[in-house]
Design a protein around this motif. Structure first.
Motif, PDB file in Angstrom:
ATOM      1  N   LYS A   1       9.904  -0.890  -5.103  1.00 48.35           N
ATOM      2  CA  LYS A   1       9.454  -2.258  -5.337  1.00 48.35           C
ATOM      3  C   LYS A   1      10.479  -3.280  -4.877  1.00 48.35           C
ATOM      4  O   LYS A   1      10.129  -4.416  -4.536  1.00 48.35           O
ATOM      5  N   SER A   2      11.747  -2.900  -4.868  1.00 52.73           N
ATOM      6  CA  SER A   2      12.792  -3.842  -4.458  1.00 52.73           C
ATOM      7  C   SER A   2      13.316  -3.549  -3.062  1.00 52.73           C
ATOM      8  O   SER A   2      14.351  -4.078  -2.659  1.00 52.73           O
ATOM      9  N   HIS A   3      12.619  -2.702  -2.340  1.00 52.34           N
ATOM     10  CA  HIS A   3      13.068  -2.242  -1.030  1.00 52.34           C
ATOM     11  C   HIS A   3      12.208  -2.842   0.066  1.00 52.34           C
ATOM     12  O   HIS A   3      11.040  -3.130  -0.148  1.00 52.34           O
ATOM     13  N   HIS A   4      12.805  -3.028   1.236  1.00 50.68           N
ATOM     14  CA  HIS A   4      12.076  -3.638   2.355  1.00 50.68           C
ATOM     15  C   HIS A   4      12.035  -2.703   3.559  1.00 50.68           C
ATOM     16  O   HIS A   4      11.971  -3.148   4.686  1.00 50.68           O
TER      17      HIS A   4
ATOM     18  N   HIS B   1      10.237   2.349  -8.757  1.00 49.77           N
ATOM     19  CA  HIS B   1      11.079   1.206  -9.120  1.00 49.77           C
ATOM     20  C   HIS B   1      11.968   0.818  -7.936  1.00 49.77           C
ATOM     21  O   HIS B   1      12.138  -0.364  -7.632  1.00 49.77           O
ATOM     22  N   TYR B   2      12.507   1.824  -7.269  1.00 45.58           N
ATOM     23  CA  TYR B   2      13.364   1.554  -6.115  1.00 45.58           C
ATOM     24  C   TYR B   2      12.543   0.970  -4.964  1.00 45.58           C
ATOM     25  O   TYR B   2      12.974   0.044  -4.278  1.00 45.58           O
TER      26      TYR B   2
END
Length: 379
Positions: free
Chosen positions: A372-375, A369-370
């Motif tokens: 998926k929103s991380h770059h 989950h983390y």
């Protein structure tokens, strides 16, 4: 042509490494030429850590268990964990059903067979001697040689009732009759006393809840390691964390670690309640607590990679090396003040926390989950 290349991942010791994957295995490791090509490249640029896939050796993830249940992928790949071991939720009566469910998971799932045929159908599964059937246990182990990797016995008063040490003696018989499989033993409240329990344990056995804060713990009232535990460790007894909702004390852990008594494996004892409401939340969260009490990143990672793989006899797991299964965890170490709690109303302030971004199982990538929103990395 490789299937996947991971570029510039940071190891626990700070070094950078490239990892090439082909047909579900680690095919090359080191500094790969820029001209090396793959169907998929993960570019980490030294900002993300890479380790052998994390192994949680004590979970409760049989979804149909009436007491302690969860979903393997929620505590597994969705949390950066590539292999989960369910520690005794099922016995000979229901392990077949668990194996069928586990086969559809992205996470690698294994079981420690409860020596009680009923598993965790009720809290006192070892109170009735008739529920411990060595022949049924052996038949289940033979039906599922790759799925069942060991056996589990919960040795606390609320579980064994009037049976005392007899369930543990039977567990040792089952162990010896089945290739000396790993045996994990839960310790809780008396009776029986911990000294009596560990007197029956030795080489390769795992004592889980090793840093619990109950009176029946590994330390004396003076804070020293019990002599019986010390002798069992000399015989090869391994210490497993098994944090859970009632079995981890910062005070006990700090006193033990200060004496050089380190855990061999770090496990969560996670199920839906302590995952959602705490104090467990995830294996990564449990691992992070050990930074706050003096362990290094390399020491913590060892407890969920090669040491866990060796303890549970999981070939091809736990190591970043050519030929090993391409089970890999990608994570970052976040810096900032964090308050960690134990199960004894204790708390410690920390300044580092492990945040898993992704898990690769046999080379197949699953973002957390983390993640998926991380770059932090580019695919």
């Amino acid at each position: 042509m490789y299937d996947t290349i991971i570029r510039a991942g940071r190891l626990g010791n700070g070094q950078l490494v490239d990892v090439a994957i082909k047909h579900g295995k680690i095919a090359a490791l080191g500094s790969l030429p820029e001209s090396t090509v793959a169907k998929q490249t993960l570019t980490l640029d030294g900002q993300v850590h890479v380790s052998a896939g994390w192994i949680d050796g004590h979970t409760h993830c049989y979804p149909a268990s009436p007491l302690y249940h969860d979903e393997p992928d929620k505590v597994g790949v969705e949390s950066g964990v590539t292999t989960v071991i369910d520690a005794g939720s099922t016995g000979a009566d229901d392990v077949d059903d668990f194996q069928r469910l586990a086969a559809d998971c992205k996470t690698r799932v294994h079981a420690l067979l409860n020596i009680s045929r009923i598993g965790l159908l009720r809290q006192n599964e070892l109170a009735d001697p008739a529920d411990i059937d060595p022949a049924l246990a052996q038949a289940a182990i033979r039906r599922h040689p790759g799925f069942i990797v060991g056996i589990k016995a919960r040795m606390s008063g609320s579980v064994v009732g009037e049976s005392g040490l007899q369930p543990l003696r039977m567990a040792k018989q089952i162990q010896q009759a089945n290739g000396n499989l790993p045996l994990m033993v839960h310790v809780g409240n008396t009776p029986p006393d911990l000294d009596e329990i560990v007197a029956l344990l030795g080489d390769g056995d795992l004592l889980t809840h090793c840093f619990n804060g109950k009176p029946n713990r590994i330390l004396t009232p003076a804070g020293e390691l019990r002599q019986a535990v010390r002798e069992a460790m000399r015989r090869g007894l391994l210490l497993d964390i098994g944090h859970g909702g009632a079995s981890f004390s910062f005070e006990v852990a700090e006193l033990a670690i200060a004496q050089g008594i380190l855990p061999h494996t770090i496990s969560s004892d996670i199920y839906c309640k302590n995952r959602i409401k705490g104090p467990v939340y995830s294996l990564a969260h449990v691992m992070s607590k050990f930074f706050a009490i003096g362990m290094t990143l390399e020491q913590v990672l060892a407890c969920v990679t090669h040491q866990a793989a060796d303890a549970l006899r999981l070939p091809g797991k736990g190591r970043l090396e050519v030929g090993a299964d391409a089970d890999i965890t990608l994570f970052e170490v976040s810096c900032g003040p964090t308050l960690f709690t134990d199960t004894e109303a204790g708390a410690r302030n920390g300044d580092r926390q492990l945040l898993p971004l992704a898990a690769l199982v046999g080379g197949e990538l699953v973002l957390t989950h983390y993640g998926k929103s991380h770059h932090a990395f580019c695919v």
